[in-house]
Design an enzyme around this catalytic site. Structure first.
Site, PDB file in Angstrom:
ATOM      1  N   HIS A  63      -3.090   4.638   4.475  1.00 55.29           N
ATOM      2  CA  HIS A  63      -3.220   5.564   3.338  1.00 55.29           C
ATOM      3  C   HIS A  63      -3.273   7.024   3.772  1.00 55.29           C
ATOM      4  CE1 HIS A  63      -3.952   1.995   1.071  1.00 55.29           C
ATOM      5  NE2 HIS A  63      -5.052   1.720   1.732  1.00 55.29           N
ATOM      6  N   ASP A  84       0.841  -1.208   0.000  1.00 61.32           N
ATOM      7  CA  ASP A  84       0.000   0.000   0.000  1.00 61.32           C
ATOM      8  C   ASP A  84       0.874   1.255   0.000  1.00 61.32           C
ATOM      9  OD1 ASP A  84      -2.514  -1.189   0.031  1.00 61.32           O
ATOM     10  OD2 ASP A  84      -2.724  -1.097   2.207  1.00 61.32           O
TER      11      ASP A  84
HETATM   12 ZN   LIG Z   1      -4.255  -2.350   0.377  1.00 58.04          ZN
END
Ligand SMILES: [Zn+2]
Length: 309
Positions: free
Chosen positions: A266, A243
């Site tokens: 994120h 990610d």
């Molecule tokens: Zn992810």
């Protein structure tokens, strides 16, 4: 070795499947791009204002996934695993046509994207790739979450991630990955995950409508509900590293430096990229020197390389 020249995909490649959060079927076509265009999404279900540039300053929401939004409010969400695949496959410039507002989740990892992109082939472009070389430490602390980047001597992108869950199956996992020199198969294959007890909460927010054991690792108190268990011992932290690589590509560069992250995600990564670009004298944008084509090799050039090595 750092790639000197920018790259795109040689042939169009298509992926289709369900969107993790919307639960809608969607299809993407990755098509070759030109020098310096970067990564661009094009919503082909819309006739106008349908270009969404993959840039950190277009991130409109980063809760559970990364959503990009252009100035007219047109969105593309869950872009991070596809971006991570472009990172790993060494792609700089592509247009991604999409017929919906969410990238298909595939199997919850980047593996299918990476395999498909590599099969479609890579094309070297004539302009050099620019790297963002970290010169000084930058740090962001947000409650228990922390992320920082510092210069390294290896001219590579290194990520040291640590996560800490009360759940015993996930527990404390940490891993250090060098994106230039390490084998990245485990990273690419690691799936997104959640706790079984959180599923109802997530669904109440209208998210994860397409979530299933086919595209996420689900952890109940003491067991993993997916048949076959984990794909590798550090699948949870490896997915967080995946990610992070995808979200960092939204900087528009590949970063040369060491990122250390505790409990991030994120949202923290996006706040951090904004901080890096708003802080003076923490990075240099550099281009590697191509020894094969540089006709004259002078001392000044050598000094530049030594500084940037
Ligand atoms: Zn992810």
């Amino acid at each position: 070795m750092l790639k000197i020249y920018q790259q795109t995909i040689k042939n169009k490649v298509t992926f289709e499947g369900i969107g993790l959060h919307t639960g809608k079927e969607s299809k993407i076509n990755i098509i070759p791009g030109t020098e310096d265009q970067g990564i661009i999404f094009k919503r082909i279900d819309l006739e106008k204002d349908n270009i969404v540039v993959a840039s950190y300053d277009n991130v409109s929401s980063a809760i559970l996934c990364t959503t990009l939004k252009n100035k007219k409010g047109v969105k593309v969400s869950t872009v991070e695993h596809l971006l991570a695949a472009l990172y790993v496959a060494e792609i700089d410039n592509v247009t991604i046509e999409i017929n919906s507002d969410e990238v298909p989740i595939m199997d919850g990892s980047a593996k299918k994207f990476v395999d498909g992109i590599k099969k479609a082939g890579l094309k070297k472009l004539s302009k050099k790739r620019k790297y963002l070389k970290i010169l000084n430490k930058v740090e962001l602390i947000d409650g228990k979450r922390k992320i920082f980047v510092e210069p390294n001597t290896t001219s590579s992108f290194e990520v040291n991630f640590q996560l800490n869950y009360k759940n015993k199956i996930i527990g404390n996992q940490k891993n250090l990955v060098n994106f230039q020199t390490d084998q990245l198969d485990d990273i690419c294959q690691s799936r997104t995950f959640c706790l079984f007890e959180d599923i109802e909460k997530i669904k109440r927010f209208g998210l994860a409508k397409g979530g299933s054991l086919d595209n996420a690792v689900v952890v109940d108190k003491n067991k993993i509900l997916n048949e076959g268990g984990l794909r590798n011992d550090k699948e949870f932290v490896n997915h967080k590293i995946l990610d992070l690589a995808g979200d960092f590509l939204l900087s528009g560069y590949r970063i040369l430096g060491k990122v250390i992250c505790y409990q991030g995600g994120h949202e923290l990564t996006n706040m951090f990229l904004r901080k890096i670009f708003n802080t003076e004298k923490v990075f240099n944008v550099i281009e590697p020197v191509d020894f094969k084509t540089s006709k004259k090799f002078d001392q000044k050039e050598l000094e530049k390389i030594a500084v940037n090595a």
